[in-house]
Design a protein around this motif. Structure first.
Motif, short mmCIF file in Angstrom:
data_model
loop_
_atom_site.label_atom_id
_atom_site.label_comp_id
_atom_site.label_asym_id
_atom_site.label_seq_id
_atom_site.Cartn_x
_atom_site.Cartn_y
_atom_site.Cartn_z
N ARG A 114 0.84 -1.19 0.00
CA ARG A 114 0.00 0.00 0.00
C ARG A 114 0.88 1.25 0.00
NH1 ARG A 114 -5.37 0.31 1.14
NH2 ARG A 114 -6.23 2.28 1.92
N LEU A 115 0.45 2.27 -0.73
CA LEU A 115 1.21 3.51 -0.77
C LEU A 115 1.29 4.10 0.64
CD1 LEU A 115 -0.16 5.27 -3.97
CD2 LEU A 115 1.92 3.92 -3.74
N THR A 120 1.14 8.93 -0.93
CA THR A 120 -0.22 9.28 -1.26
C THR A 120 -0.41 10.79 -1.33
OG1 THR A 120 -1.02 7.26 -0.19
CG2 THR A 120 -2.64 8.99 -0.61
N ILE A 234 -0.21 3.97 -10.05
CA ILE A 234 -0.61 3.13 -8.92
C ILE A 234 -0.68 1.65 -9.31
CG2 ILE A 234 -2.45 2.66 -7.26
CD1 ILE A 234 -3.15 5.60 -7.36
N LEU A 240 -4.25 2.33 -2.89
CA LEU A 240 -4.44 3.75 -2.61
C LEU A 240 -5.39 3.97 -1.44
CD1 LEU A 240 -3.84 6.67 -3.65
CD2 LEU A 240 -5.97 6.48 -4.96
N ASN A 241 -5.01 4.83 -0.53
CA ASN A 241 -5.90 5.30 0.53
C ASN A 241 -6.72 6.43 -0.08
OD1 ASN A 241 -7.09 6.66 2.72
ND2 ASN A 241 -5.43 6.08 4.09
N PHE A 245 -6.04 10.45 -0.35
CA PHE A 245 -5.68 10.99 -1.66
C PHE A 245 -6.55 12.18 -2.03
CE2 PHE A 245 -6.50 11.03 -6.24
CZ PHE A 245 -5.24 11.34 -6.71
#
Length: 360
Positions: A114-115, A120, A234, A240-241, A245
């Motif tokens: 996860r970023l 992010t 991505i 991505l959250n 974001f």
């Protein structure tokens, strides 16, 4: 179990219908602001709309606090029950689940990290400008052309995504999709050629309808760029959250773009003016909180309950609804090729997104 899945799917379709109605209503609200209310401030309205995304940071912060209070074991249990991918708990357990390219869970695929928060936020800053440009051009188009024309032309963003995505290597270019692009181009021509003749004094009220059409097309192209570049950076949306974001996009626009308001005012392109009445203030805020902030949240829920393709097709319902609104509420008088063009755009959009793709 199947009954529960069908109920969840039906709930997702209901939320999608709400999004469609909100987007159509928002288009007419903005058109009323720029028209009857004579409040032609597309940049300021878009500034407020996009700034509302910063409210997502509140939810992201609360989620961060909640996750910080959760024990490692409960975090791992939560990940297994929620089916998430790439969070810290999943990485700690070896990434036993992730998602495939079409959204289904693929246990054999390697874990996708996860970023991080920094990544992010940086991504939000990088894409905030193009997101804002897409919104301001779409809003500005409503100052010159009808809601129906703007909605139809903005809906070609899916086809722009195909072309730009093929060039960027994130979409497969097929003969069927090429035909859809050509059909969409013909439909766009029909809309632009036959869609600006309004009944009575309406025609004189929109002498620059072609400007609005071009702005709507530019907005569609910018959305195509935004989606393609985001996908390329991505790869899988599960990394991505999303609240963080979009919150970063909103905060970046609020902090970085206010000097543009000063520049537009100094050059006379858009003389700064706050809403002159409580009614106009209410319209601006409702458009921001309902037409932007709430609708995006409902759209996300609808996509999770159904699928991205179903949501994309469902949002095309804004086209006939917008046309019906213009004909019934504004007395729009259009030639038959206008309707043929609208149907061509809609059919091409469906074909490019839903029909089975056979590679050339």
């Amino acid at each position: 179990m199947a009954t529960g899945a069908r109920g969840r799917h039906a709930a997702g379709l209901g939320l999608l219908l709400c999004v469609v109605l909100i987007w159509v209503g928002s288009s007419f609200l903005v058109s009323n602001l720029f028209g009857e209310q004579e409040y032609r401030q597309p940049f300021f309205v878009t500034y407020v709309n996009t700034g509302s995304f910063s409210l997502y940071l509140v939810g992201a912060y609360l989620a961060h606090i909640r996750n910080g209070l959760r024990s490692p074991q409960s975090q791992q249990n939560h990940c297994r029950s929620a089916g998430c991918a790439g969070c810290s708990g999943c990485r700690a357990t070896g990434g036993l689940h992730t998602q495939g390219p079409t959204g289904e869970r693929s246990p054999l695929a390697p874990p996708l990290p996860r970023l991080t928060v920094r990544e992010t936020v940086r991504l939000g800053l990088e894409f905030g400008a193009i997101w804002f440009a897409a919104n301001v051009t779409q809003n500005a188009s409503l100052a010159y052309t009808s809601v129906a024309s703007s909605s139809i032309l903005c809906s070609t963003s899916g086809l722009f995504t195909l072309l730009i995505g093929a060039a960027a290597g994130v979409e497969r270019f097929t003969a069927l999709r090429l035909g859809a692009v050509l059909a969409s181009a013909l439909g766009v021509y029909c809309v632009m050629e036959f869609g600006s003749r309004e009944a009575g004094a309406g025609a004189a009220a929109r002498p620059l309808a072609w400007v609005g059409d071009m702005l709507a097309l530019l907005s569609a192209a910018l959305y195509g760029c935004y989606v393609t570049l985001l996908k390329r950076r991505i790869g899988d949306e599960s990394r991505l959250n999303t609240p963080l974001f979009f919150g970063s996009v909103g905060a970046a626009n609020v902090v970085l773009l206010w000097p543009v308001l000063v520049l537009l005012h100094a050059t006379g392109i858009e003389t700064f003016q706050l809403p002159p009445s409580r009614g106009v203030w209410a319209m601006v805020l409702v458009n921001a909180l309902v037409g932007t902030f709430l609708s995006d949240y409902l759209w996300l829920l609808a996509m999770l309950m159904t699928s991205p393709l179903i949501v994309t097709l469902g949002l095309s319902l804004t086209i006939p609804l917008s046309m019906a609104g213009d004909v019934l509420l504004k007395g729009l008088d259009v030639a038959p090729p206008y309707y043929a063009g609208a149907l061509l755009v809609l059919a091409a959009f469906v074909a490019a997104n839903l029909w089975p793709a056979r590679a050339l």
